[in-house]
Each structure stands twice: as C-alpha cells, then as structure tokens.
Design an enzyme around this catalytic site. Structure first.
Site, PDB file in Angstrom:
ATOM      1  N   PRO A 132      -7.398   0.416  12.656  1.00  0.00           N
ATOM      2  CA  PRO A 132      -7.814   1.966  12.826  1.00  0.00           C
ATOM      3  C   PRO A 132      -8.125   3.075  11.660  1.00  0.00           C
ATOM      4  O   PRO A 132      -6.830   2.936  10.792  1.00  0.00           O
ATOM      5  CB  PRO A 132      -7.111   2.491  14.003  1.00  0.00           C
ATOM      6  CG  PRO A 132      -5.886   1.862  14.141  1.00  0.00           C
ATOM      7  CD  PRO A 132      -6.229   0.336  13.720  1.00  0.00           C
ATOM      8  N   ASN A 133      -8.983   3.610  11.501  1.00  0.00           N
ATOM      9  CA  ASN A 133      -9.055   4.792  10.345  1.00  0.00           C
ATOM     10  C   ASN A 133      -9.454   4.296   9.035  1.00  0.00           C
ATOM     11  O   ASN A 133      -9.591   5.235   8.335  1.00  0.00           O
ATOM     12  CB  ASN A 133      -7.808   5.712  10.556  1.00  0.00           C
ATOM     13  CG  ASN A 133      -7.866   6.527  11.872  1.00  0.00           C
ATOM     14  OD1 ASN A 133      -8.805   7.122  12.138  1.00  0.00           O
ATOM     15  ND2 ASN A 133      -6.536   6.260  12.594  1.00  0.00           N
ATOM     16  N   ARG A 169      -9.726   9.887   3.682  1.00  0.00           N
ATOM     17  CA  ARG A 169      -8.587  10.348   4.576  1.00  0.00           C
ATOM     18  C   ARG A 169      -7.559  10.058   3.640  1.00  0.00           C
ATOM     19  O   ARG A 169      -7.127   9.207   2.922  1.00  0.00           O
ATOM     20  CB  ARG A 169      -8.546   9.199   5.472  1.00  0.00           C
ATOM     21  CG  ARG A 169      -7.476   9.205   6.324  1.00  0.00           C
ATOM     22  CD  ARG A 169      -7.142   8.004   7.144  1.00  0.00           C
ATOM     23  NE  ARG A 169      -5.956   8.038   7.974  1.00  0.00           N
ATOM     24  CZ  ARG A 169      -5.132   7.131   8.218  1.00  0.00           C
ATOM     25  NH1 ARG A 169      -5.660   5.812   7.738  1.00  0.00           N
ATOM     26  NH2 ARG A 169      -4.046   7.115   8.925  1.00  0.00           N
ATOM     27  N   TYR A 171      -3.336   6.884   0.524  1.00  0.00           N
ATOM     28  CA  TYR A 171      -4.275   5.680   0.621  1.00  0.00           C
ATOM     29  C   TYR A 171      -5.321   5.465  -0.419  1.00  0.00           C
ATOM     30  O   TYR A 171      -5.863   4.530  -0.599  1.00  0.00           O
ATOM     31  CB  TYR A 171      -5.028   5.651   1.967  1.00  0.00           C
ATOM     32  CG  TYR A 171      -4.332   5.978   3.101  1.00  0.00           C
ATOM     33  CD1 TYR A 171      -3.717   4.998   3.416  1.00  0.00           C
ATOM     34  CD2 TYR A 171      -4.190   7.105   4.154  1.00  0.00           C
ATOM     35  CE1 TYR A 171      -2.819   5.046   4.693  1.00  0.00           C
ATOM     36  CE2 TYR A 171      -3.392   7.381   5.163  1.00  0.00           C
ATOM     37  CZ  TYR A 171      -2.684   6.330   5.346  1.00  0.00           C
ATOM     38  OH  TYR A 171      -1.760   6.368   6.402  1.00  0.00           O
ATOM     39  N   ASN A 224      -4.527  -5.676   8.035  1.00  0.00           N
ATOM     40  CA  ASN A 224      -3.860  -4.465   7.985  1.00  0.00           C
ATOM     41  C   ASN A 224      -4.010  -3.672   9.392  1.00  0.00           C
ATOM     42  O   ASN A 224      -5.053  -3.238   9.476  1.00  0.00           O
ATOM     43  CB  ASN A 224      -4.398  -3.469   6.776  1.00  0.00           C
ATOM     44  CG  ASN A 224      -3.729  -2.017   6.841  1.00  0.00           C
ATOM     45  OD1 ASN A 224      -3.060  -1.756   7.641  1.00  0.00           O
ATOM     46  ND2 ASN A 224      -4.163  -1.546   5.557  1.00  0.00           N
ATOM     47  N   ALA A 279      -2.234   2.000  12.193  1.00  0.00           N
ATOM     48  CA  ALA A 279      -1.710   2.563  13.082  1.00  0.00           C
ATOM     49  C   ALA A 279      -1.033   1.325  14.169  1.00  0.00           C
ATOM     50  O   ALA A 279       0.111   1.756  14.568  1.00  0.00           O
ATOM     51  CB  ALA A 279      -2.063   3.612  13.665  1.00  0.00           C
ATOM     52  N   GLU A 331       0.753  -9.711   6.236  1.00  0.00           N
ATOM     53  CA  GLU A 331       0.383  -8.191   6.566  1.00  0.00           C
ATOM     54  C   GLU A 331       0.211  -7.386   5.516  1.00  0.00           C
ATOM     55  O   GLU A 331       1.097  -7.358   4.312  1.00  0.00           O
ATOM     56  CB  GLU A 331       1.602  -7.619   7.401  1.00  0.00           C
ATOM     57  CG  GLU A 331       1.486  -6.147   8.023  1.00  0.00           C
ATOM     58  CD  GLU A 331       2.955  -6.002   8.442  1.00  0.00           C
ATOM     59  OE1 GLU A 331       3.143  -4.817   8.978  1.00  0.00           O
ATOM     60  OE2 GLU A 331       3.750  -6.655   8.858  1.00  0.00           O
ATOM     61  N   HIS A 389      -0.418  -3.115   3.745  1.00  0.00           N
ATOM     62  CA  HIS A 389      -0.383  -1.727   3.877  1.00  0.00           C
ATOM     63  C   HIS A 389      -0.713  -1.255   2.600  1.00  0.00           C
ATOM     64  O   HIS A 389      -0.036  -1.777   1.458  1.00  0.00           O
ATOM     65  CB  HIS A 389       0.915  -1.164   4.485  1.00  0.00           C
ATOM     66  CG  HIS A 389       0.879  -1.656   5.964  1.00  0.00           C
ATOM     67  ND1 HIS A 389       0.450  -1.260   6.930  1.00  0.00           N
ATOM     68  CD2 HIS A 389       1.973  -2.698   6.154  1.00  0.00           C
ATOM     69  CE1 HIS A 389       0.816  -1.960   8.072  1.00  0.00           C
ATOM     70  NE2 HIS A 389       1.779  -2.911   7.602  1.00  0.00           N
ATOM     71  N   ARG A 401       7.444   6.606   4.232  1.00  0.00           N
ATOM     72  CA  ARG A 401       6.887   7.808   5.114  1.00  0.00           C
ATOM     73  C   ARG A 401       7.476   8.033   6.218  1.00  0.00           C
ATOM     74  O   ARG A 401       8.734   7.603   6.300  1.00  0.00           O
ATOM     75  CB  ARG A 401       5.368   7.018   5.547  1.00  0.00           C
ATOM     76  CG  ARG A 401       4.671   6.669   4.209  1.00  0.00           C
ATOM     77  CD  ARG A 401       3.178   6.687   4.099  1.00  0.00           C
ATOM     78  NE  ARG A 401       2.641   7.682   4.945  1.00  0.00           N
ATOM     79  CZ  ARG A 401       1.584   7.327   5.539  1.00  0.00           C
ATOM     80  NH1 ARG A 401       0.873   6.133   5.504  1.00  0.00           N
ATOM     81  NH2 ARG A 401       0.847   8.330   6.398  1.00  0.00           N
TER      82      ARG A 401
END
Length: 158
Positions: free
Chosen positions: A20-21, A28, A33, A85, A88, A109, A111, A118
């Site tokens: 998502p996103n 964003r 990012y 990825n 969230a 995985e 990111h 974070r």
C-alpha cells in the site's frame, strides 16, 4: 558427430509485489522514500531481469486481499521467487505472512527506508523471519539488489 538432446531451459520467473501507498512514490514523503516513481523502479527492474535472462512481473496493490491472492496463485503461475515490499502490511499482516509460508516460494523482503530508524511500530515485521533476506534503507536500489539476490539464489538452488 555426437547427438545432443535439445536443452530444456526454463527461464526463471520473478514476482515483485509492492504494498500500500507505494503507488505514491515520488510524491509521498520524499525524505523517507526518495523521489523516484514506482513505474521507474519497475522499468529498471525489467531491464535488470532481461539482462540476466529472467522474466519479471511487478504488481502493486493497496488491498491486502489482492496481495494474498497474488501470493497464493504464484505457484500455479510458475513463479520461482518473490520480492515483496509489504509496506504498512509488514507490521500488521498475518495473512500475508501465512500466504508466503503456505506457498513456500523463496522471497526477499524490501523496504525503501531504514525501518529501524523510524517509529517503533515499524521495527517489527511479520515476514522477516521466513524471508531468505531483508533489504532495508537503500532506497530504490534495494529492489535491484533483491533481483540480483534472487537470481543468485535460484542459480545455486536448482
């Protein structure tokens, strides 16, 4: 002259899943990012895959159930390796974890940001412990490293 049977080479197939996103990349939170857009990442991954003679398919969804279904169907689609990825969903989705465990297709995985620098809730991943590897904090280049890692993995686990 000796007769050699035809080679039956099966081209490896990679599936890249963006959570998502990630469709908002470039606009964003660029401090976390970067400014590269998702289409640019996908195009670059396509070029990397082609240069290594593997096929790649990239998909993005904001819907957890779609990602779960894509993972579930990966085996019947001949997917050899998944790069994901979960965004969230990394921190919330037992369903994605269960799907990845159920299909038993190796995965990495990824990111974009360093999740460990974070918020505390981003420090836990439901999928890291079953992944072949985790790449975090290297921006868009992390996806390229994941593709190269997948190719290396497949070449040594045939």
């Amino acid at each position: 002259m000796a007769h050699h049977p035809p080679l039956h080479f099966s081209m490896s197939k990679l599936l890249v899943l963006h959570g998502p996103n990630l469709n908002l990349l470039g606009a964003r939170e660029p401090a976390h990012y970067g400014t590269v857009q998702l289409d640019d990442i996908n195009r670059h991954l396509g070029a990397v895959a082609k240069s290594h003679k593997v096929t790649i398919e990239c998909r993005q969804s904001n819907a957890e159930h779609e990602i779960v279904e894509w993972i579930q169907h990966a085996g019947s689609e001949g997917i050899d390796f998944i790069i994901i990825n979960p965004a969230a969903f990394t921190h919330t989705s037992v369903a994605i974890r269960d799907a990845l465990a159920a299909v038993a297709i190796p995965f990495i995985e990824v990111h974009l940001s360093n999740v460990h620098r974070r918020e505390n809730f981003r420090h836990h991943s439901y999928v890291s412990d079953i992944a072949e590897g985790v790449i975090t904090g290297l921006g868009a280049q992390g996806y390229e490293f994941a593709v190269l890692g997948a190719i290396k993995y497949l070449s040594t686990h045939e």
